[in-house]
Design a protein around this motif. Structure first.
Motif, PDB file in Angstrom:
ATOM      1  N   VAL A   1       0.837  -1.207   0.000  1.00 46.58           N
ATOM      2  CA  VAL A   1       0.000   0.000   0.000  1.00 46.58           C
ATOM      3  C   VAL A   1       0.869   1.253   0.000  1.00 46.58           C
ATOM      4  CG1 VAL A   1      -1.623   1.366   1.364  1.00 46.58           C
ATOM      5  CG2 VAL A   1      -1.995  -1.086   1.093  1.00 46.58           C
TER       6      VAL A   1
ATOM      7  N   ALA B   1       2.339   1.660  -3.373  1.00 41.62           N
ATOM      8  CA  ALA B   1       1.343   2.138  -4.334  1.00 41.62           C
ATOM      9  C   ALA B   1       1.115   3.638  -4.194  1.00 41.62           C
ATOM     10  CB  ALA B   1       0.029   1.386  -4.146  1.00 41.62           C
ATOM     11  N   ILE B   2       1.002   4.094  -2.949  1.00 40.37           N
ATOM     12  CA  ILE B   2       0.798   5.524  -2.710  1.00 40.37           C
ATOM     13  C   ILE B   2       2.012   6.316  -3.189  1.00 40.37           C
ATOM     14  CG2 ILE B   2       0.545   7.287  -0.924  1.00 40.37           C
ATOM     15  CD1 ILE B   2      -1.087   5.234   0.675  1.00 40.37           C
TER      16      ILE B   2
ATOM     17  N   ALA C   1       2.216   6.350  -7.036  1.00 38.70           N
ATOM     18  CA  ALA C   1       1.159   7.189  -7.601  1.00 38.70           C
ATOM     19  C   ALA C   1       1.507   8.666  -7.426  1.00 38.70           C
ATOM     20  CB  ALA C   1      -0.176   6.886  -6.934  1.00 38.70           C
TER      21      ALA C   1
ATOM     22  N   GLY D   1      -7.878   2.445 -16.077  1.00 37.80           N
ATOM     23  CA  GLY D   1      -7.797   1.399 -15.068  1.00 37.80           C
ATOM     24  C   GLY D   1      -8.434   0.079 -15.452  1.00 37.80           C
TER      25      GLY D   1
ATOM     26  N   MET E   1      -2.803  -4.898  -7.462  1.00 43.57           N
ATOM     27  CA  MET E   1      -2.060  -3.786  -6.892  1.00 43.57           C
ATOM     28  C   MET E   1      -0.614  -3.800  -7.357  1.00 43.57           C
ATOM     29  SD  MET E   1      -2.320  -1.162  -4.909  1.00 43.57           S
ATOM     30  CE  MET E   1      -3.736  -1.458  -3.862  1.00 43.57           C
TER      31      MET E   1
ATOM     32  N   ALA F   1      -0.418  -2.560 -10.882  1.00 43.29           N
ATOM     33  CA  ALA F   1      -0.624  -1.115 -10.949  1.00 43.29           C
ATOM     34  C   ALA F   1       0.645  -0.364 -10.568  1.00 43.29           C
ATOM     35  CB  ALA F   1      -1.777  -0.710 -10.029  1.00 43.29           C
ATOM     36  N   VAL F   2       1.326  -0.837  -9.537  1.00 44.76           N
ATOM     37  CA  VAL F   2       2.568  -0.196  -9.096  1.00 44.76           C
ATOM     38  C   VAL F   2       3.622  -0.255 -10.204  1.00 44.76           C
ATOM     39  CG1 VAL F   2       4.525  -0.399  -7.511  1.00 44.76           C
ATOM     40  CG2 VAL F   2       2.185  -0.551  -6.639  1.00 44.76           C
TER      41      VAL F   2
ATOM     42  N   SER G   1      -3.857   8.031 -11.365  1.00 46.29           N
ATOM     43  CA  SER G   1      -4.716   7.303 -10.436  1.00 46.29           C
ATOM     44  C   SER G   1      -5.530   6.186 -11.079  1.00 46.29           C
ATOM     45  CB  SER G   1      -5.669   8.287  -9.744  1.00 46.29           C
ATOM     46  OG  SER G   1      -6.330   9.096 -10.700  1.00 46.29           O
TER      47      SER G   1
ATOM     48  N   LEU H   1      -4.675   2.540 -10.081  1.00 47.23           N
ATOM     49  CA  LEU H   1      -5.044   2.232  -8.700  1.00 47.23           C
ATOM     50  C   LEU H   1      -6.555   2.070  -8.556  1.00 47.23           C
ATOM     51  CD1 LEU H   1      -2.696   4.598  -6.651  1.00 47.23           C
ATOM     52  CD2 LEU H   1      -2.329   2.234  -7.354  1.00 47.23           C
TER      53      LEU H   1
ATOM     54  N   PHE I   1      -8.157  -0.152  -5.415  1.00 46.52           N
ATOM     55  CA  PHE I   1      -7.467   0.353  -4.229  1.00 46.52           C
ATOM     56  C   PHE I   1      -8.134   1.596  -3.663  1.00 46.52           C
ATOM     57  CE2 PHE I   1      -4.040   3.147  -2.526  1.00 46.52           C
ATOM     58  CZ  PHE I   1      -3.796   2.437  -1.374  1.00 46.52           C
TER      59      PHE I   1
ATOM     60  N   ALA J   1      -9.027   9.468  -5.384  1.00 38.94           N
ATOM     61  CA  ALA J   1      -7.839   9.370  -6.229  1.00 38.94           C
ATOM     62  C   ALA J   1      -7.602  10.676  -6.978  1.00 38.94           C
ATOM     63  CB  ALA J   1      -8.010   8.223  -7.227  1.00 38.94           C
TER      64      ALA J   1
END
Length: 320
Positions: A5, A8-9, A12, A66, A77, A80-81, A193, A196, A201, A207
């Motif tokens: 997490v 990912a944050i 992003a 997405g 996830m 996405a990263v 975003s 994600l 997420f 987002a």
């Protein structure tokens, strides 16, 4: 999962910061280049209108990025990263060189790369629509910019008061840049975003706010070089040509937003700048255009290979 997490944050934020660093020039580069707004004034205006656009209208393009390229359920996830990281690496390289590449293309390339890595079905029909919009948007921007330039040149020539003209110049610059920045929020923030959101997420509006804030920080801290390229290196711009390029580009991006297509504001604004440069008789620096077009072609392909490389590296150490 907590580590994932955080990653990912972080990634992003990184890609949204990159978008602000590279693509904010698309909203205000022409106004800064024409000497109408200072860099600080431009970035503050960008921050306000990008946030509005991302919160109010960003969900359509987030859905396409997405879930429209790789079907829902395949984009985890971790994927996405990787997609975001691949795009961010390439855009950072381009930003350092002052080259206004397409973050849209980088993200789409990253998503395709991770999709290929896990043998996910790729929605080629959606990709064809997106690619078609990439071709049409700069051409349409150029045509619209030429029309607007001719119209407003006649309006300005009919005004005799110098002070009135100066006020109108600044108003047009702020209006055009703000409109472009709003569309920037509706379209470009989805690039940061969208993956994600597709991975389940975060909700689109949350987002959008997060992406807009990160994007604004990027515009404030690292966007001057690309603003200089867009505003001064392609062709010399006056107040009317700056406005025509901005507004023509914004209209083209707005049309893409209606269909939820993640077009490139970089391509749109460059198309607008070229259009007014030709019609105003200022000429266009062909070497700069050549470098920019090369970046457009290289961006999605490079992002695909970077994503595949990151995926393989993560696989070796057991992260995916």
């Amino acid at each position: 999962m907590d580590g994932l997490v955080i990653a990912a944050i972080a990634v992003a934020f990184y890609i949204a910061w990159n978008i602000g660093s590279n693509d904010s020039a698309n909203a205000m580069g022409t106004a800064v280049g024409a000497g109408i707004l200072s860099f600080r004034q431009a970035t503050l205006t960008i921050a306000i209108f990008v946030l509005m656009g991302a919160y109010l209208k960003g969900y359509k393009v987030m859905k396409t990025v997405g879930k429209g390229i790789v079907p829902e359920g395949y984009l985890t996830m971790e994927m996405a990263v990787i997609a975001l990281l691949a795009a961010g690496v390439w855009v950072t390289i381009a930003t350092v060189k002052g080259l206004p590449v397409s973050t849209t293309q980088a993200i789409v390339g990253g998503v395709i790369g991770v999709g290929l890595a896990v043998n996910a079905p790729i929605n080629w029909y959606t990709l064809v629509k997106i690619a078609s919009a990439w071709v049409v948007s700069p051409i349409l921007s150029g045509i619209l910019a030429i029309i607007l330039y001719k119209f407003y040149s006649k309006v300005i020539s009919s005004i005799k008061s110098v002070s009135t003209i100066e006020v109108l110049y600044k108003a047009l610059a702020i209006l055009g840049g703000s409109y472009m920045a709003f569309n920037f929020g509706t379209n470009e923030v989805a690039n940061a975003s969208g993956p994600l959101v597709g991975a389940g997420f975060v909700e689109p509006k949350v987002a959008g706010i997060f992406g807009a804030i990160a994007l604004s920080i990027g515009a404030l801290t690292f966007s001057y070089a690309v603003m200089h390229t867009v505003g001064k290196k392609i062709t010399a711009l006056g107040p009317i040509s700056a406005f025509a390029a901005q507004f023509g580009s914004a209209i083209a991006v707005s049309l893409a937003n209606i269909f939820g297509l993640p077009v490139s504001s970089s391509q749109s604004i460059v198309g607008g700048v070229i259009g007014v440069g030709l019609i105003a008789g200022e000429g266009v620096d062909k070497s700069v255009i050549k470098d920019i077009v090369f970046g457009w072609v290289a961006t999605p392909l490079t992002a695909i290979f970077i994503a595949l490389g990151i995926f393989n590296a993560f696989s070796l150490v057991g992260l995916v």
